[in-house]
Write an enzyme that holds these catalytic residues in place. Structure first.
Site, PDB file in Angstrom:
ATOM      1  N   GLY A   8       0.795  -1.219   0.000  1.00 24.10           N
ATOM      2  CA  GLY A   8       0.000   0.000   0.000  1.00 24.10           C
ATOM      3  C   GLY A   8       0.826   1.265   0.000  1.00 24.10           C
ATOM      4  N   SER A   9       2.107   1.135   0.248  1.00 21.05           N
ATOM      5  CA  SER A   9       2.997   2.294   0.355  1.00 21.05           C
ATOM      6  C   SER A   9       3.485   2.745  -1.009  1.00 21.05           C
ATOM      7  CB  SER A   9       4.200   1.938   1.242  1.00 21.05           C
ATOM      8  OG  SER A   9       5.276   2.831   1.044  1.00 21.05           O
ATOM      9  N   ALA A  10       3.192   3.991  -1.363  1.00 22.48           N
ATOM     10  CA  ALA A  10       3.666   4.535  -2.638  1.00 22.48           C
ATOM     11  C   ALA A  10       5.193   4.532  -2.721  1.00 22.48           C
ATOM     12  CB  ALA A  10       3.110   5.943  -2.853  1.00 22.48           C
TER      13      ALA A  10
END
Length: 213
Positions: A8-10
Site C-alpha cells: 500500500g505504500s507509494a
C-alpha cells in the site's frame, strides 16, 4: 536483496517499479506497519528510523525510497542509463523533481489523504488545497515535456507516478490538470512494473472502503 515493504505504500512501490525497470530481483519481505511490525527490535536494528521501504543488499542497508531508487540505478544500471543519466544538469532536474515529490506531492497525500484512510476522518479543506497546489505545479512542469524531468522516463517519473496513482484511492479528479492527465496515461503504459503498483493502490482502496464500514 531483501526488500522490506508494504504494497500500500507509494514509496515502496516506486522502488519496486525501479527494480523492475532495471531487471533487478527483490526478495520481498512484507512488513505489516498497521500492526506495528516495523517497531520490532530486529527491524529497528536494521533501520533505527523503523521506516519502509528498507533495502538490504549483501549487508548494505539503505532506506528512504528515493535514495534506494538512485542506489539501484547507480549500482545495477548501465553507464548511460536514462533513468538517472550522468549529465549533471539532467540529474539536477531529476533530483529537483524527486525532492518535489517528497516535499510536496507525496507530502500532500500524507497530510490530506492518509488520515482519511487511517482514521476515517473527512478531508481537511486546508490540506486538500496543498494537494491541488502540488498537482498544479506538476501540471506546470509538464507544459513542455512528455515526462516530468525531460524527454524520457526517469526515476522522477516513477516516484511521482507511484504518488499520483495513490490519489485514486479517493477518486481525486486528475483530469482537471490536462498535462498531468496526459502524462499519467502515458506513464502507466511505459513504466515497467505498473501492474504491481496498481495492485497496491487497489489493495489500499479496498482497505479504506472496509475501514469505513
Amino acid at each position: 536483496m531483501d526488500f522490506y515493504y508494504h504494497p500500500g505504500s507509494a514509496p515502496c512501490r516506486s522502488v519496486m517499479m525501479t527494480a523492475k525497470a532495471l531487471g533487478v530481483d527483490l526478495n520481498l519481505k512484507f512488513v505489516n506497519v498497521l500492526e506495528g511490525e516495523q517497531l520490532k527490535p530486529e527491524f529497528v536494528q536494521l533501520n533505527p528510523q523503523h521506516t519502509i521501504p528498507t533495502l538490504v543488499d549483501n549487508g548494505f542497508i539503505i532506506w528512504e525510497s528515493r535514495a534506494i531508487m538512485i542506489y539501484l540505478v547507480e549500482k545495477y544500471g548501465k553507464d548511460d542509463d536514462s533513468l538517472y543519466p550522468a549529465d549533471p544538469q539532467k540529474r539536477a532536474v531529476i533530483n529537483q523533481r524527486l525532492y518535489f515529490d517528497m516535499g510536496s506531492m507525496f507530502e500532500s497525500f500524507y497530510q490530506a489523504i492518509f488520515p482519511q484512510i487511517r482514521d476515517k476522518t473527512p478531508a481537511n479543506p486546508e490540506a486538500m488545497l496543498k494537494v491541488d497546489k502540488a498537482f498544479g505545479l506538476l501540471n506546470t512542469f509538464l507544459e513542455e515535456d512528455d515526462f516530468v524531468a525531460g524527454a524520457s522516463l526517469t526515476v522522477a517519473d516513477i516516484a511521482i507516478l507511484s504518488s499520483v496513482s495513490t490519489f485514486e484511492v479517493v477518486d481525486y479528479d486528475i483530469s482537471q490538470y490536462p498535462n498531468v492527465a496526459k502524462w499519467y496515461e502515458n506513464a502507466k503504459e511505459v513504466t515497467p512494473g505498473w501492474e504491481q503498483n496498481w495492485e497496491g493502490v487497489v489493495l489500499l482502496k479496498k482497505f479504506m472502503q472496509s475501514n469505513r464500514q
